[in-house]
Design an enzyme around this catalytic site. Structure first.
Site, PDB file in Angstrom:
ATOM      1  N   ASP A 186       1.977 -11.933  10.687  1.00 40.10           N
ATOM      2  CA  ASP A 186       1.755 -11.255  11.167  1.00 40.10           C
ATOM      3  C   ASP A 186       0.865 -10.423  11.896  1.00 40.10           C
ATOM      4  OD1 ASP A 186       2.685 -10.081  14.446  1.00 40.10           O
ATOM      5  OD2 ASP A 186       5.472 -10.733  13.865  1.00 40.10           O
ATOM      6  N   SER A 188       9.674 -10.035  19.581  1.00 40.37           N
ATOM      7  CA  SER A 188       9.204  -8.801  19.133  1.00 40.37           C
ATOM      8  C   SER A 188       9.893  -7.284  20.520  1.00 40.37           C
ATOM      9  CB  SER A 188       7.730  -9.210  20.550  1.00 40.37           C
ATOM     10  OG  SER A 188       6.369  -8.465  20.272  1.00 40.37           O
ATOM     11  N   HIS A 244       2.772 -14.449  14.761  1.00 37.13           N
ATOM     12  CA  HIS A 244       4.045 -13.659  15.172  1.00 37.13           C
ATOM     13  C   HIS A 244       4.810 -14.599  16.017  1.00 37.13           C
ATOM     14  CE1 HIS A 244       5.579 -10.154  17.258  1.00 37.13           C
ATOM     15  NE2 HIS A 244       5.227 -10.641  18.918  1.00 37.13           N
TER      16      HIS A 244
END
Length: 643
Positions: free
Chosen positions: A575, A487, A607
Site C-alpha cells: 500500500d 481508508s 491499497h
C-alpha cells in the site's frame, strides 16, 4: 518500450491515467503510450555470489545527469555505482509508471517511433490524433520538482497540448495552471471537449466541462462548477469522459456522473450549454455509458438489488431526447432477498447559528433483507475513496472504487449501484447503511469544501447522525451494530469506536487511517494531510510542530484506549497511499489492552486489496467476523439469535 495497459480507442482506462490506444483517421498508424525503456542490468562479475539476483537497473531522470551523460554504458547496461539510483513513479496503483512516452506504430512503413518534442517537465498520456493526422493531442502532467500520487486525484497540474509532428512544436491548448483530463474530439474534428479542475485543494472535486474550437483555438465553458445545487443538476464529478461520448451531430455529448446518491447519464448541448438528465427517476440507481456510435447509445444500468444489465437506445434529434426508450440487450434478474431506499439526513442547526454548510442535507443508502424477522442487525459503512466500478467482492469494505477499492480520502460517493458483497450481507440477514456524509461527491462543490479543516469531526458526526436517524425510522436492532469501512472510511469508523465505545459490537476495516502525522512521510499524497486541515501545501513544505500536534489530535490512535469493540484489520503490504504500519501500530495497541483484534496481512496487496483470491479472502473474513460478534440474524420468527 513497455506499453501502458489501458483502454482501447482514444479513451484512457480507469486507474491508468496515461494509457491510450488510438488509430489515426487514415487507420494506418497506431498511437499509444509506453514506459521509457530502462537500461539493462549488468552481467554478474566473477566475484559475485553464484545465483545472486541483480537489482533492477534504474534510469536517472534527465535533470540528474551531467551534460552528455546518458546514465548508462554504451551497451545499455548500468555502470557500477548507478544501479541503485532512486527512480520516481506516480504512486499508488501506478508504481510501474514513471517516464511515459508517446509512440507511433506505422503499419504501412512497418516502423515504430517514439515521438520527440514533448517538454521534459511533462509526463504525456491520454493521447489522440489531431483532425488532420498531422499532430497529436495529449494530456501532460507536470512532474517537477517531484511526482505526487495521481490515482484518484483530479487536482494535479496538467494541460492539454498539441504536438505538431512535422515541426516538433508543442502548443499548450488549455489553461496555464489547471488540472485537465479526457480530451474528446468531435466527429467533424472541429471541437475538443475536456474536463477541467483546479490545482490543489480536495483530491476530488466538481469539474468544469470545457470545449475548444479547433480552428480558432478559442475555449468556452460548457458546464461550470456547481457550488450549491438549487436545481436537479448537481455538477460533474466523473474522473473520465466516455471514450466515445459525442453524438453524430458534433453538438451534443453524453456522459455519466454522480448526482447525489445516483449515477446518471447526462446529455449536454455544447452550443446551448444546457444539460438534460436522460435517466433521472429510473428504478436503476447507476448508469454507465459504454459507447455512443452513430447515435446508438450502449450502456449498463444496475441497482443495489439488480446486477448490471446491458441496454441500448437510439439518440433522437435535438430537443426530442425525452423520454428515451431503452431496450434491454442482456437483462439480469433482480436478486431476491434485498430491498433498498435512499434516506435523506438533515443535520441540526449549530449553536452558533445556521450556515449553508451546517444545515445542508446529505444522504445514505439503506439495504435491507426482505426476508427474516426484524429488527435487523445493521452494518454501517462510511465510504473512503471510491471510483466508478466496484462490482467485485472487494467492494465489501469500500465499494465502488478504481479498479475495485481506490486509494484516497473522503471525497467519493456511494451511488445506488450493484455491489455483490453488500447484497450477500443482506442475504445473510444484515441491513447495510452506506453513508454519503457532507464532503461526498455529487452534492455540490460547497459540500466538498465544507469538510476541509473538519475531517475527524464533521464526517464522524454525520455518520453517527445517519445511524441514529436510520435506527429511529427503520426496523433495525440498536443493540446489534457493526462498522465496515476502508481508508478514510476506516478513519471515521475508528473515531466512532472511541466516541461510542459501547455502541458497536464489531468492526472490520481495510487499509485504515489511524495516525495522520505518520502519513506525511509515508503516503504518496502528503499534500492531503495539509489540505484536510485547511492548510496550504507547497512542494518544499516542512511540517511545523503545531501542525503535527493538530494532526495527532485528530488521529483516532490517540484515543485507542477508549476502544473496546473487536476489530478486524485487512492491509496490503504494498500500500503506497496508507502505509500498512498504520494498522500494525493500531493492532499492537489494541492487543496490549486486551481488545479482541485480528490482522490480515496481504504481501502482494496494495491499497485496493485487488485480485480474486485476495478479495474473496477479505470478504470471507469480514463476513465471518460480523457473524461471530453480532450473532446469526433471526430468520425463524422466534426472536432468538446466536450469541
Amino acid at each position: 518500450m513497455q506499453p501502458q495497459r489501458g483502454s482501447h480507442g482514444a479513451g484512457e482506462a480507469r486507474g491508468r491515467p496515461f494509457a491510450c490506444l488510438a488509430w489515426s483517421h487514415s487507420e494506418t498508424r497506431l498511437l499509444y503510450v509506453a514506459e521509457k525503456s530502462r537500461p539493462k542490468r549488468q552481467p554478474p562479475c566473477p566475484w559475485d555470489v553464484p545465483g545472486a539476483a541483480w537489482p533492477a537497473a534504474e534510469d536517472e531522470d534527465e535533470e540528474s545527469c551531467m551534460p552528455g551523460d546518458t546514465g548508462h554504458a554504451a551497451d545499455g547496461s548500468v555502470p557500477q555505482g548507478k544501479q541503485f539510483v532512486y527512480h520516481e513513479d506516480w504512486g499508488e496503483a501506478l508504481s510501474t509508471c514513471s517516464v511515459p512516452v508517446l509512440c507511433v506504430l506505422d503499419l504501412e512503413g512497418l516502423s515504430l517511433s517514439v515521438l520527440q518534442g514533448v517538454p521534459e517537465h511533462l509526463s504525456p498520456g491520454q493521447a489522440l490524433w489531431s483532425p488532420d493526422d498531422r499532430g497529436v493531442v495529449f494530456v501532460g502532467w507536470w512532474h517537477k520538482p517531484f511526482r505526487l500520487g495521481l490515482n484518484a486525484c483530479s487536482n494535479r497540474r496538467s494541460g492539454i497540448f498539441h504536438l505538431d509532428l512535422a515541426s516538433g512544436c508543442c502548443e499548450l491548448l488549455s489553461a496555464e495552471n489547471g488540472s485537465v483530463c479526457s480530451p474528446r474530439l468531435s466527429p467533424d474534428g472541429q471541437r475538443l471537449l475536456y474536463l477541467e479542475g483546479v490545482v490543489g485543494g480536495p483530491h476530488r472535486q466538481c469539474l468544469r466541462l470545457r470545449m475548444l474550437t479547433w480552428q480558432t483555438r478559442q475555449t468556452v465553458t460548457v458546464l461550470d462548477v456547481v457550488q450549491d445545487p438549487m436545481e436537479a443538476f448537481t455538477g460533474l464529478y466523473t474522473e473520465v469522459l466516455p471514450p466515445q461520448c459525442w453524438a453524430a451531430d458534433s453538438q451534443r455529448a453524453v456522459l455519466g456522473t454522480p448526482q447525489r446518491s445516483r449515477t446518471d447519464l447526462l446529455l449536454v448541448d455544447t452550443e446551448a450549454c444546457t444539460v438534460t438528465n436522460l435517466t433521472a427517476g429510473s428504478s436503476e440507481g447507476c448508469w454507465e455509458l459504454l459507447t455512443l456510435q452513430w447515435d446508438l447509445l450502449v450502456a449498463t444500468c444496475s441497482a443495489p438489488h439488480h446486477p448490471p444489465s446491458l441496454v441500448v437506445a437510439v439518440l433522437p434529434p435535438a430537443g426530442q431526447e425525452l423520454p428515451l426508450g431503452w431496450v434491454p440487450v442482456e437483462d439480469t434478474p433482480a436478486v431476491p432477498g434485498v430491498t433498498w431506499k435512499t434516506l435523506t439526513i438533515q443535520p441540526p442547526c449549530s449553536e452558533q447559528g445556521p450556515t449553508a454548510q451546517d444545515t445542508q442535507a446529505f444522504e445514505a443508502l439503506l439495504l435491507s433483507p426482505s426476508d427474516g424477522t426484524p429488527p435487523h442487525p445493521l452494518v454501517v459503512c462510511p465510504h473512503g475513496e471510491c471510483g466508478d466500478s466496484g462490482d467485485t467482492l472487494a467492494v465489501l469494505v469500500a465499494p465502488q472504487v478504481m479498479p475495485m477499492l481506490a486509494p484516497g480520502g473522503p471525497h467519493a460517493v456511494f451511488d445506488a449501484r450493484w455491489r455483490p458483497s453488500m447484497a450477500a450481507l443482506c442475504q445473510l440477514g444484515f441491513a447495510v447503511l452506506l453513508v454519503n456524509y457532507r464532503g461526498s461527491l455529487g452534492f455540490g462543490q460547497a459540500s466538498i469544501s465544507s469538510l476541509l479543516s473538519r475531517v475527524g469531526e464533521q464526517d464522524v458526526a454525520d455518520t453517527q447522525l445517519a445511524v441514529e436517524q436510520a435506527l429511529h425510522r427503520e426496523p433495525l436492532d440498536p443493540h446489534r451494530l457493526a462498522l465496515l469501512a476502508g481508508s478514510h472510511g476506516a478513519f471515521i469508523a475508528l473515531h466512532l469506536l472511541t466516541r461510542e465505545p459501547e455502541r458497536y459490537q464489531a468492526c472490520a476495516l481495510r487499509s485504515p487511517v489511524s495516525n495522520l502525522p505518520a502519513l506525511l512521510g509515508t503516503s504518496d499524497i502528503p499534500d492531503w494531510r495539509y489540505t484536510s486541515l485547511g492548510l496550504p501545501y507547497s512542494f518544499e513544505r516542512v511540517p511545523r510542530a503545531e501542525e503535527v500536534a493538530t494532526m495527532l489530535l485528530r488521529s483516532p490512535i490517540t484515543q485507542a484506549a477508549q476502544v473496546h469493540t473487536p476489530v478486524l484489520l485487512c492491509v496490503g503490504a504494498r500500500d503506497r497511499r496508507v502505509s500498512p504500519t498504520q494498522a500494525l501500530e493500531l493492532y499492537r495497541v489494541l492487543r496490549a489492552r486486551g481488545v479482541p483484534a485480528r490482522l490480515l496481512w496481504y504481501p502482494e496487496g496494495g491499497h485496493a486489496l485487488a485480485g480474486v483470491e485476495t478479495e474473496a479472502d477479505v470478504f470471507k473474513n469480514c463476513a465471518h467476523w460480523l457473524l461471530q460478534h453480532l450473532g446469526q440474524p433471526r430468520r425463524d420468527g422466534t426472536g432468538q439469535h446466536s450469541p
